[in-house]
Design an enzyme around this catalytic site. Structure first.
Site, PDB file in Angstrom:
ATOM      1  N   MET A   1      -7.380 -13.673  -7.080  1.00 28.82           N
ATOM      2  CA  MET A   1      -7.983 -14.142  -8.330  1.00 28.82           C
ATOM      3  C   MET A   1      -6.901 -14.683  -9.268  1.00 28.82           C
ATOM      4  O   MET A   1      -7.153 -14.908 -10.458  1.00 28.82           O
ATOM      5  CB  MET A   1      -8.748 -13.006  -9.012  1.00 28.82           C
ATOM      6  CG  MET A   1      -9.923 -12.521  -8.152  1.00 28.82           C
ATOM      7  SD  MET A   1     -11.232 -11.745  -9.101  1.00 28.82           S
ATOM      8  CE  MET A   1     -10.366 -10.376  -9.835  1.00 28.82           C
ATOM      9  N   GLY A   2      -5.694 -14.879  -8.736  1.00 30.74           N
ATOM     10  CA  GLY A   2      -4.638 -15.498  -9.539  1.00 30.74           C
ATOM     11  C   GLY A   2      -3.911 -14.516 -10.434  1.00 30.74           C
ATOM     12  O   GLY A   2      -4.051 -13.305 -10.297  1.00 30.74           O
TER      13      GLY A   2
ATOM     14  N   ASP B   1      -6.553  -2.374  -2.707  1.00 28.53           N
ATOM     15  CA  ASP B   1      -8.015  -2.359  -2.769  1.00 28.53           C
ATOM     16  C   ASP B   1      -8.521  -1.881  -1.405  1.00 28.53           C
ATOM     17  O   ASP B   1      -9.043  -2.666  -0.601  1.00 28.53           O
ATOM     18  CB  ASP B   1      -8.536  -3.763  -3.089  1.00 28.53           C
ATOM     19  CG  ASP B   1      -8.022  -4.253  -4.433  1.00 28.53           C
ATOM     20  OD1 ASP B   1      -8.661  -3.980  -5.450  1.00 28.53           O
ATOM     21  OD2 ASP B   1      -6.945  -4.888  -4.467  1.00 28.53           O
TER      22      ASP B   1
ATOM     23  N   GLN C   1     -12.181  -2.412  -0.431  1.00 27.56           N
ATOM     24  CA  GLN C   1     -12.409  -3.840  -0.152  1.00 27.56           C
ATOM     25  C   GLN C   1     -11.906  -4.206   1.241  1.00 27.56           C
ATOM     26  O   GLN C   1     -12.597  -4.898   2.003  1.00 27.56           O
ATOM     27  CB  GLN C   1     -11.703  -4.674  -1.208  1.00 27.56           C
ATOM     28  CG  GLN C   1     -11.664  -6.161  -0.909  1.00 27.56           C
ATOM     29  CD  GLN C   1     -11.053  -6.955  -2.034  1.00 27.56           C
ATOM     30  OE1 GLN C   1     -11.724  -7.258  -3.010  1.00 27.56           O
ATOM     31  NE2 GLN C   1      -9.785  -7.309  -1.924  1.00 27.56           N
TER      32      GLN C   1
ATOM     33  N   SER D   1      -0.747  -4.807 -10.706  1.00 24.96           N
ATOM     34  CA  SER D   1      -2.108  -5.325 -10.855  1.00 24.96           C
ATOM     35  C   SER D   1      -2.121  -6.355 -11.970  1.00 24.96           C
ATOM     36  O   SER D   1      -1.423  -6.182 -12.981  1.00 24.96           O
ATOM     37  CB  SER D   1      -3.063  -4.181 -11.209  1.00 24.96           C
ATOM     38  OG  SER D   1      -4.282  -4.692 -11.700  1.00 24.96           O
ATOM     39  N   SER D   2      -2.925  -7.394 -11.796  1.00 26.39           N
ATOM     40  CA  SER D   2      -3.061  -8.398 -12.870  1.00 26.39           C
ATOM     41  C   SER D   2      -3.599  -7.726 -14.121  1.00 26.39           C
ATOM     42  O   SER D   2      -3.327  -8.159 -15.240  1.00 26.39           O
ATOM     43  CB  SER D   2      -4.005  -9.509 -12.422  1.00 26.39           C
ATOM     44  OG  SER D   2      -3.602 -10.027 -11.173  1.00 26.39           O
TER      45      SER D   2
ATOM     46  N   HIS E   1       0.747  -9.749  -4.760  1.00 23.27           N
ATOM     47  CA  HIS E   1       0.218 -10.950  -4.106  1.00 23.27           C
ATOM     48  C   HIS E   1       1.304 -11.611  -3.255  1.00 23.27           C
ATOM     49  O   HIS E   1       1.048 -12.082  -2.155  1.00 23.27           O
ATOM     50  CB  HIS E   1      -0.261 -11.968  -5.152  1.00 23.27           C
ATOM     51  CG  HIS E   1      -1.360 -11.482  -6.043  1.00 23.27           C
ATOM     52  ND1 HIS E   1      -1.158 -11.230  -7.381  1.00 23.27           N
ATOM     53  CD2 HIS E   1      -2.665 -11.225  -5.810  1.00 23.27           C
ATOM     54  CE1 HIS E   1      -2.292 -10.838  -7.937  1.00 23.27           C
ATOM     55  NE2 HIS E   1      -3.231 -10.819  -7.012  1.00 23.27           N
TER      56      HIS E   1
ATOM     57  N   LEU F   1      -0.665 -14.229 -10.378  1.00 24.13           N
ATOM     58  CA  LEU F   1      -0.003 -13.629  -9.216  1.00 24.13           C
ATOM     59  C   LEU F   1       1.231 -12.815  -9.590  1.00 24.13           C
ATOM     60  O   LEU F   1       1.972 -13.177 -10.500  1.00 24.13           O
ATOM     61  CB  LEU F   1       0.371 -14.733  -8.219  1.00 24.13           C
ATOM     62  CG  LEU F   1      -0.798 -15.623  -7.766  1.00 24.13           C
ATOM     63  CD1 LEU F   1      -0.299 -16.705  -6.814  1.00 24.13           C
ATOM     64  CD2 LEU F   1      -1.899 -14.802  -7.107  1.00 24.13           C
ATOM     65  N   HIS F   2       1.421 -11.722  -8.866  1.00 21.32           N
ATOM     66  CA  HIS F   2       2.579 -10.852  -9.067  1.00 21.32           C
ATOM     67  C   HIS F   2       3.171 -10.510  -7.699  1.00 21.32           C
ATOM     68  O   HIS F   2       2.736 -11.045  -6.668  1.00 21.32           O
ATOM     69  CB  HIS F   2       2.165  -9.600  -9.847  1.00 21.32           C
ATOM     70  CG  HIS F   2       0.956  -8.903  -9.286  1.00 21.32           C
ATOM     71  ND1 HIS F   2       0.950  -8.293  -8.054  1.00 21.32           N
ATOM     72  CD2 HIS F   2      -0.306  -8.746  -9.780  1.00 21.32           C
ATOM     73  CE1 HIS F   2      -0.226  -7.758  -7.820  1.00 21.32           C
ATOM     74  NE2 HIS F   2      -1.026  -8.034  -8.847  1.00 21.32           N
TER      75      HIS F   2
END
Ligand code: AMP
Length: 284
Positions: free
Chosen positions: A30-31, A150, A153, A185-186, A37, A33-34
């Protein structure tokens, strides 16, 4: 590196790569990014000839009271990270490209979605399964990369791929943490300085639970109680859940046996954060 919001362009590009006999990896995000990701992208770059990173804040996986509008976005910074990591293509569609007028099909998973985050966010995983199915059909990758951060998920995507016969290998990647232990986490950007400090209670309770199991504790409730006590000592923390489930079926278990997921969701102020650890008791 290319960036496009067009389904047709992605299809065209992937077709060309496949004609040349190249393999394709997909990293759905979902962008904002860190390093978490980036670890997925790095692995995908190692294992595939070309890597597509999708960046899409998927509206249908957010409930009306959730943070769809405020979710952090920075496509230029994300593009830089993807370029430096060696990705080949960013797919950043608009909601209209993904869900045009008349859209009316959803992928619904019956099991695996009832516990943990599915309890608090009953519509969330339907949105995830639908968007990931679409991304799989649009990109048609050989492999797709998801984080163990996640964990529910990841289990759901693996189940969906088996159930719906997607010809795609699903790769789970370990949780990347900040130096002090907080899982990247974003959503960490929502935290004030005081909340950021308080958020350490998540990784602290995860480390505590993991140590108990490694030291031989097998009673799930005993571990849950100790973790809850640890979290409750932090005044800014409010527990959503602390659960022990079978890591594949995501059903609650009383005893640590086989492949086990211990997962937590905790509100720090208004921000809901998750963390977990997975143990395979047979190989401990
Ligand atoms: P998101 O952008 O939050 O939807 O995450 C996109 C992908 O990155 C998901 O598969 C996440 O599990 C994964 N991810 C997010 N944070 C981390 C992290 N700290 N470590 C490893 N993977 C992560």
């Amino acid at each position: 590196m290319k960036r496009t919001g067009s389904v047709a362009e992605v299809r065209q590009q992937v077709k060309e790569w496949k004609k040349q006999g190249l393999t394709v990896g997909l990293v759905p995000t979902m962008g904002y990014l860190h390093e978490g990701h980036k670890s997925l992208i790095d692995r995908a770059v190692k294992e595939n000839d070309r890597v597509v990173v999708s960046i899409f804040v998927n509206p249908i996986q957010f409930a009306p009271n959730e943070d769809l509008e405020s979710y952090p976005r920075d496509i230029e910074k994300d593009t830089e990270l993807c370029t430096n990591a060696g990705a080949s293509l960013i797919f950043n569609p608009t909601p209209e490209e993904m869900y045009p007028n008349g859209f009316s099909t959803n992928v619904v998973m019956n099991n695996l979605t009832k516990e943990l985050c599915g309890k608090t966010r009953p519509t969330h995983f339907g949105g995830v399964c639908t968007v990931v199915s679409k991304l799989f059909n649009i990109v048609a990758p050989d492999r797709a990369y998801f984080g163990e951060k996640d964990a529910q998920q990841l289990a759901i995507i693996k189940r969906m791929v088996a159930d719906l016969n997607f010809d795609i290998e699903i790769k789970g990647c370990p949780i990347v943490r900040e130096a002090d232990g907080l899982a990247k986490s974003s959503r960490n950007t929502y935290l004030s300085a005081e909340e950021r400090q308080a958020a350490l209670v998540l990784s602290k309770s995860i480390a505590l639970g993991k140590k108990m199991v490694e030291d031989g504790e097998r009673n799930a409730q005993t571990v849950i109680d100790a973790m809850k006590k640890c979290i409750s000592a932090e005044p800014l923390a409010k527990i959503d859940y602390v659960s022990v489930v079978d890591a594949l079926s995501i059903t609650p278990i009383d005893e640590y046996k086989g492949y086990v997921l211990t997962a937590i969701a905790v509100y720090i102020g208004k921000t809901r954060l998750i963390d977990n650890f997975i143990v395979d008791i047979d190989t401990l």
